[in-house]
Scaffold this motif. Structure first.
Motif, PDB file in Angstrom:
ATOM      1  N   TYR A  31       0.835  -1.207   0.000  1.00 55.45           N
ATOM      2  CA  TYR A  31       0.000   0.000   0.000  1.00 55.45           C
ATOM      3  C   TYR A  31       0.870   1.258   0.000  1.00 55.45           C
ATOM      4  CZ  TYR A  31      -3.800   3.178   1.220  1.00 55.45           C
ATOM      5  OH  TYR A  31      -4.715   4.203   1.223  1.00 55.45           O
ATOM      6  N   VAL A  32       1.966   1.224   0.762  1.00 52.78           N
ATOM      7  CA  VAL A  32       2.895   2.364   0.750  1.00 52.78           C
ATOM      8  C   VAL A  32       3.454   2.563  -0.660  1.00 52.78           C
ATOM      9  CG1 VAL A  32       5.154   3.160   1.569  1.00 52.78           C
ATOM     10  CG2 VAL A  32       3.511   2.218   3.184  1.00 52.78           C
ATOM     11  N   ILE A  33       3.821   1.467  -1.326  1.00 57.20           N
ATOM     12  CA  ILE A  33       4.335   1.554  -2.700  1.00 57.20           C
ATOM     13  C   ILE A  33       3.264   2.126  -3.633  1.00 57.20           C
ATOM     14  CG2 ILE A  33       5.118   0.160  -4.660  1.00 57.20           C
ATOM     15  CD1 ILE A  33       6.397  -1.756  -2.592  1.00 57.20           C
ATOM     16  N   GLN A  34       2.024   1.688  -3.416  1.00 56.22           N
ATOM     17  CA  GLN A  34       0.918   2.204  -4.243  1.00 56.22           C
ATOM     18  C   GLN A  34       0.734   3.707  -4.037  1.00 56.22           C
ATOM     19  OE1 GLN A  34      -2.592   2.937  -2.997  1.00 56.22           O
ATOM     20  NE2 GLN A  34      -3.090   3.625  -5.081  1.00 56.22           N
ATOM     21  N   ALA A 132       5.553 -11.572   1.385  1.00 57.99           N
ATOM     22  CA  ALA A 132       4.214 -10.967   1.408  1.00 57.99           C
ATOM     23  C   ALA A 132       4.197  -9.668   0.605  1.00 57.99           C
ATOM     24  CB  ALA A 132       3.791 -10.702   2.854  1.00 57.99           C
ATOM     25  N   THR A 133       5.272  -8.861   0.732  1.00 60.05           N
ATOM     26  CA  THR A 133       5.370  -7.604  -0.033  1.00 60.05           C
ATOM     27  C   THR A 133       5.433  -7.880  -1.528  1.00 60.05           C
ATOM     28  OG1 THR A 133       6.550  -6.537   1.795  1.00 60.05           O
ATOM     29  CG2 THR A 133       6.753  -5.523  -0.380  1.00 60.05           C
ATOM     30  N   ALA A 134       6.251  -8.874  -1.919  1.00 56.60           N
ATOM     31  CA  ALA A 134       6.388  -9.213  -3.344  1.00 56.60           C
ATOM     32  C   ALA A 134       5.054  -9.666  -3.918  1.00 56.60           C
ATOM     33  CB  ALA A 134       7.443 -10.305  -3.514  1.00 56.60           C
ATOM     34  N   LEU A 268       6.897   0.355 -14.230  1.00 57.72           N
ATOM     35  CA  LEU A 268       8.302   0.092 -13.932  1.00 57.72           C
ATOM     36  C   LEU A 268       8.650   0.459 -12.489  1.00 57.72           C
ATOM     37  CD1 LEU A 268      11.049  -0.831 -14.976  1.00 57.72           C
ATOM     38  CD2 LEU A 268      11.473   1.526 -15.754  1.00 57.72           C
ATOM     39  N   LEU A 269       8.040   1.540 -11.983  1.00 59.54           N
ATOM     40  CA  LEU A 269       8.304   1.962 -10.608  1.00 59.54           C
ATOM     41  C   LEU A 269       7.912   0.855  -9.620  1.00 59.54           C
ATOM     42  CD1 LEU A 269       9.092   4.205  -8.590  1.00 59.54           C
ATOM     43  CD2 LEU A 269       6.697   4.948  -8.663  1.00 59.54           C
ATOM     44  N   VAL A 270       6.737   0.276  -9.833  1.00 61.87           N
ATOM     45  CA  VAL A 270       6.268  -0.808  -8.948  1.00 61.87           C
ATOM     46  C   VAL A 270       7.132  -2.056  -9.141  1.00 61.87           C
ATOM     47  CG1 VAL A 270       4.293  -2.234  -8.291  1.00 61.87           C
ATOM     48  CG2 VAL A 270       3.927   0.124  -9.046  1.00 61.87           C
TER      49      VAL A 270
END
Length: 541
Positions: A31-34, A132-134, A268-270
């Motif tokens: 969610y932080v990445i999003q 879990a993050t991946a 690409l960022l994600v």
């Protein structure tokens, strides 16, 4: 995977909680990445609650990450505790004869293998969170573009295959290095326990390092380097595949109809955020293989140790035994032979016929290799006779009664181990007799007994042996075994042992079997028997 099954079996509830909080931590990370992706594309103005969402997700990520580490740490340490205690219990409950043959393998397992499993398990929390993050990132990538995600998954698949192909070789080198470690551990025992001999002989010292420690350490290093290099090569290839895949997408973007430049930039960022947690998971593969090797060693030791049946036995009925006329214990046509394929170890003793009465003092004499130590181990029930009958107070001792039989013995063997606690001994006996024994053995100025513990065992060889005898006497058993106890004592303490201590034990109703070569004191024995070529011969009666 076996270690995951072990973790789950250790505590299913904690395993479940660890899994849940790890997933939540991974979701928060995703969610932080999003949110970062949203900020990069639309700016913070697009969502007035952005700051609260971001800070909330980061805080929750931190909290669940700590909880995940806590639950997994509790789980892994519980598993290690269980491995150590169960293996120790299995060793102590196994046949002494079988255990004795595996001593050179048991110590490396108890130290190196269980410690490595522990170290590997401590790496698990960030791996679980990373996984879990991946997974969360991959789900988000599907939302952004399922077509580009499928392309990325193809790259991940190729990377997985590369890692998978490397795993058997990683395991092969890890197993080879671990096998060599058994030899190194034995060398280190030589350094510690053979220090006197090595210090006396410089040539022996140099040769021991050059022909034993050096070559074995070099061989282990060779396998460890191969393992590390193979892991590094596979890891770099995986990274190259991922980067080259991204490069191919960029170079051929114009010719791929379903790829949009702006959309690819967001994607690409994600994707780059996904690589780091995947690398953490991938890096754990090497430790998984080493852990499997260590767990196999632990299993192998467990299989090789045949546990003695844990019989629930009742106390034997000794009511018909008359101590004045009947033997305390007796051997009738007893044989023992070593179970070995080697011609050099096909030594046997027997037939042995021996009746020992209560309060007898019997000296056992005999030359080296005559079978004295084997006889003592069989006498105390450590070795099980291959043929013949043993009776205790008139009752037959069967396999079911072995533990019952052994509890009647205490003593000091030549290769004794001196424990520093007396918690297994009746406290009233310790309070009543310990200080008097310390004074009689003249070690009261160096040793104190406090709360059931011996203040120090850092004594001279002779003093340690006297302290070991004190502990044996405090155990208050029917029969005492002293395996060449006086061999390393000075004349003064030999006199105390033969003329004072043994008669005192006899006066208390104890029976004494002492291996001895001190002919000067044979007159103090009720009987002297001699072991010669596995036979027991009466010398003095």
């Amino acid at each position: 995977m076996k270690f995951l099954a072990l973790l789950k079996r250790t505590s299913p509830s904690i395993f479940f909680f660890a899994l849940i909080v790890s997933v939540i931590s991974g979701v928060c990370s995703t969610y932080v990445i999003q949110l970062v992706h949203q900020f990069a594309g639309q700016g913070i103005e697009s969502d007035p609650l952005f700051s609260y969402k971001f800070m909330g997700a980061v805080i929750l990520f931190g909290i669940t990450g700590v909880l995940s580490s806590y639950f997994i740490s509790v789980l892994t340490q519980s598993m290690i505790f269980k491995l150590r205690t169960e293996l120790s219990s299995k060793i102590l409950n196994a046949s002494f004869q079988k255990t004795e043959k595996n001593l050179d393998k048991i110590l490396p397992v108890l130290t190196a293998d269980i410690n490595f499993v522990s170290a590997s398990m401590n790496r698990l929390p960030p791996v679980v969170t990373g996984l879990a993050t991946a997974i969360g990132c991959i789900v988000y990538m599907f939302i952004l573009s399922w077509k580009m995600t499928l392309g990325s998954m193809a790259l991940f698949g190729i990377s997985f295959i590369v890692n998978y192909l490397a795993l058997p070789y990683l395991k092969k080198y890890s197993e080879a290095a671990r096998d060599v470690w058994d030899k190194i551990h034995k060398n280190f025992e030589g350094v510690v326990y053979g220090m006197k001999e090595l210090k006396l002989n410089k040539q022996h010292r140099v040769n021991f390092i050059q022909t034993n420690i050096g070559p074995n350490c070099e061989e282990e290093n060779k396998y460890r380097v191969k393992e590390e290099v193979l892991y590094a090569v596979s890891s770099r290839i995986v990274e190259m595949i991922l980067l080259m895949g991204i490069g191919i997408f960029i170079i051929n973007m114009a010719s791929i109809p379903w790829m949009d430049k702006d959309e690819f930039g967001d994607f690409l960022l994600v994707l780059l955020f996904t690589v780091a947690p995947l690398a953490t998971v991938s890096g754990f593969l090497k430790h998984i293989k080493r852990t499997q090797v260590s767990l196999k060693k632990i299993d192998d030791i467990g299989v090789s140790l045949v546990e003695e049946p844990d019989f629930e036995t009742k106390e034997l009925d000794y009511s018909k035994w008359n101590p004045a006329t009947d033997p305390l214990f007796s051997f009738q046509n007893v044989f023992f032979s070593y179970d070995s394929q080697s011609e050099d170890e096909k030594f046997s003793i027997g037939p042995i016929n021996l009746d020992v009465k209560k309060q007898e003092i019997i000296y056992v004499i005999g030359g080296n290799g005559s079978g004295k130590t084997t006889f003592i181990k069989m006498l105390t029930g450590l070795y099980v006779p291959t043929q013949g009958d043993i009776k205790l107070k008139g009752q037959d001792i069967t396999e079911e009664q072995l533990d019952n039989y052994r509890k009647h013995f205490a003593g000091v063997f030549t290769d004794y181990y001196l424990f520093d606690d007396l918690m297994h001994i009746d406290p009233s006996i310790v309070d009543r007799e310990a200080n008097n024994l310390l004074k009689e053995l003249e070690i009261d100025h160096k040793v104190k007994i406090t709360d059931g513990h011996i203040s120090t065992t850092q004594l001279s060889y002779g003093q340690r042996k006297r302290l070991a005898m004190m502990v044996a006497i405090l155990e208050d058993k029917d029969v005492y075994i002293f395996d060449e106890w006086a061999a390393n004592q000075d004349p003064y303490f030999k006199e105390i042992f033969y003329v004072r201590i043994l008669p005192q034990l006899k006066a208390k109703g104890k029976t004494i079997i002492a291996i001895s070569h001190d002919e000067k004191y044979f007159e103090h024995a009720d009987r002297v028997v001699k072991m010669m070529d596995g036979q027991l011969i009466e010398v003095k009666h």
